[in-house]
Write an enzyme that holds these catalytic residues in place. Structure first.
Site, short mmCIF file in Angstrom:
data_model
loop_
_atom_site.label_atom_id
_atom_site.label_comp_id
_atom_site.label_asym_id
_atom_site.label_seq_id
_atom_site.Cartn_x
_atom_site.Cartn_y
_atom_site.Cartn_z
N LEU A 37 -8.33 44.36 -14.07
CA LEU A 37 -7.38 43.29 -13.73
C LEU A 37 -8.18 42.01 -13.52
O LEU A 37 -9.26 42.03 -12.92
CB LEU A 37 -6.61 43.62 -12.46
CG LEU A 37 -5.41 44.56 -12.57
CD1 LEU A 37 -4.88 44.91 -11.19
CD2 LEU A 37 -4.30 43.95 -13.42
N ASP A 38 -7.66 40.88 -14.01
CA ASP A 38 -8.32 39.60 -13.79
C ASP A 38 -8.40 39.30 -12.30
O ASP A 38 -7.58 39.80 -11.51
CB ASP A 38 -7.55 38.48 -14.50
CG ASP A 38 -7.60 38.61 -16.01
OD1 ASP A 38 -8.60 39.14 -16.52
OD2 ASP A 38 -6.64 38.17 -16.67
N PRO A 39 -9.37 38.47 -11.88
CA PRO A 39 -9.51 38.17 -10.44
C PRO A 39 -8.22 37.67 -9.79
O PRO A 39 -7.92 38.04 -8.65
CB PRO A 39 -10.61 37.10 -10.42
CG PRO A 39 -11.44 37.41 -11.63
CD PRO A 39 -10.46 37.88 -12.67
#
Length: 292
Positions: A37-39
């Site tokens: 998952l992206d930050p």
């Protein structure tokens, strides 16, 4: 300690940051996750602990996201974390126009991953090249499957926003969908928020915040999920003790199952024994885990 965790990833941490914290807290190096998952994104992050990391590649690939797309704004990362490339607003945009273009994003589609992504090109990840200012050659498009795309809400304004739910195959970039939808409409768009609500059998309503997992470990109550649940999409084959003994020695055993892979269990003890490849009336051991 072995099994799976259903982690609710917080915003501001990378998936690797979460794994690093869990390694420190649990005192276990063998920890991995089942889908980056992206930050800025939040929600379900399946985590494998101990020998369960060997099962990560067999997790169900289906994902469900709740995304908010902001129109009238474009960035170099295709989300709000990046530098603004265009900022014209889109106050005249209405939901009717958007819905006309959404149909092109259902079914099997081709998409180009964002410049800031974990895709490898020329031996390096794209985000490493982008951060160093290296000119990136044309990024190869990828074919992904959008099983469902549903409009949840519409927020008009100078930067109108669309909230959608997307069920998709692994490897789908929701940022690319936001970017490409804005391009199709001629307004530009970027991903404003992203929440993963499901990854295979791991659902948001049953997920645990990182702090709760850390506190649970201190109290000795970490709720690990077993392979029966984590691999529920795979057929289960139960072996009698003689065949189970052969299986545990890494030998191919007779058996039938549907699909490419199967969970293997011992009949008498209901022990999980691993995962097999289903091959024309036989079961070929791929992962042997006799005591997980």
């Amino acid at each position: 300690m072995e099994g799976f965790l259903n982690l609710d990833k917080p915003a501001g941490l990378t998936s690797h940051d979460c794994i690093a914290r869990l390694r420190r807290v649990l005192g276990e190096r063998r920890i991995g996750h089942g889908g980056t998952l992206d930050p800025a994104a939040t929600g379900v992050l399946p985590v494998a602990v101990g020998r369960a990391t060997r099962l990560l590649r067999f997790l169900s690939e289906g994902k469900v996201y709740r995304a908010t797309v902001r129109f009238g704004l474009s960035t170099d990362t295709d989300d709000l974390e990046g530098n603004i490339l265009a900022d014209a607003g889109a106050a005249d945009l209405d939901l009717g126009r958007v819905q006309v273009h959404l149909q092109a994003f259902r079914g099997t589609i081709s998409q180009v991953p964002p410049r800031y992504s974990a895709i490898h090109q020329e031996g390096e990840r794209l985000y490493d090249l982008a951060r160093r200012g290296v000119a990136i050659a044309e990024i190869a498009p990828r074919t992904v499957e959008i099983q469902a795309l549903t409009v949840l809400d519409w927020y008009p304004g100078h930067y109108p926003e669309l909230q959608i739910e997307i069920a998709c195959s692994t490897g789908t970039y929701i940022r690319s969908i936001a970017r490409d939808l804005g391009t199709a409409l001629g307004t530009g768009a970027t991903l404003a928020r992203l929440l993963r609500t499901r990854s295979g059998p791991f659902a948001l309503e049953a997920s645990l915040p990182l702090a709760a997992v850390e506190a649970g470990f201190q109290a000795g109550t970490v709720p690990l999920i077993g392979p029966r649940t984590a691999l529920a999409h795979l057929a289960a084959v139960h072996l009698e003790p003689p065949l189970a003994a052969r299986w545990l020695m890494g030998q191919r055993v007779p058996g039938d199952c549907e699909g490419a892979f199967a969970q293997i269990w011992e009949c008498e003890t209901d022990r999980f024994l691993g995962v097999a490849a289903c091959e024309a009336g036989s079961l070929q051991p791929l992962v042997v885990l006799p005591t997980l």
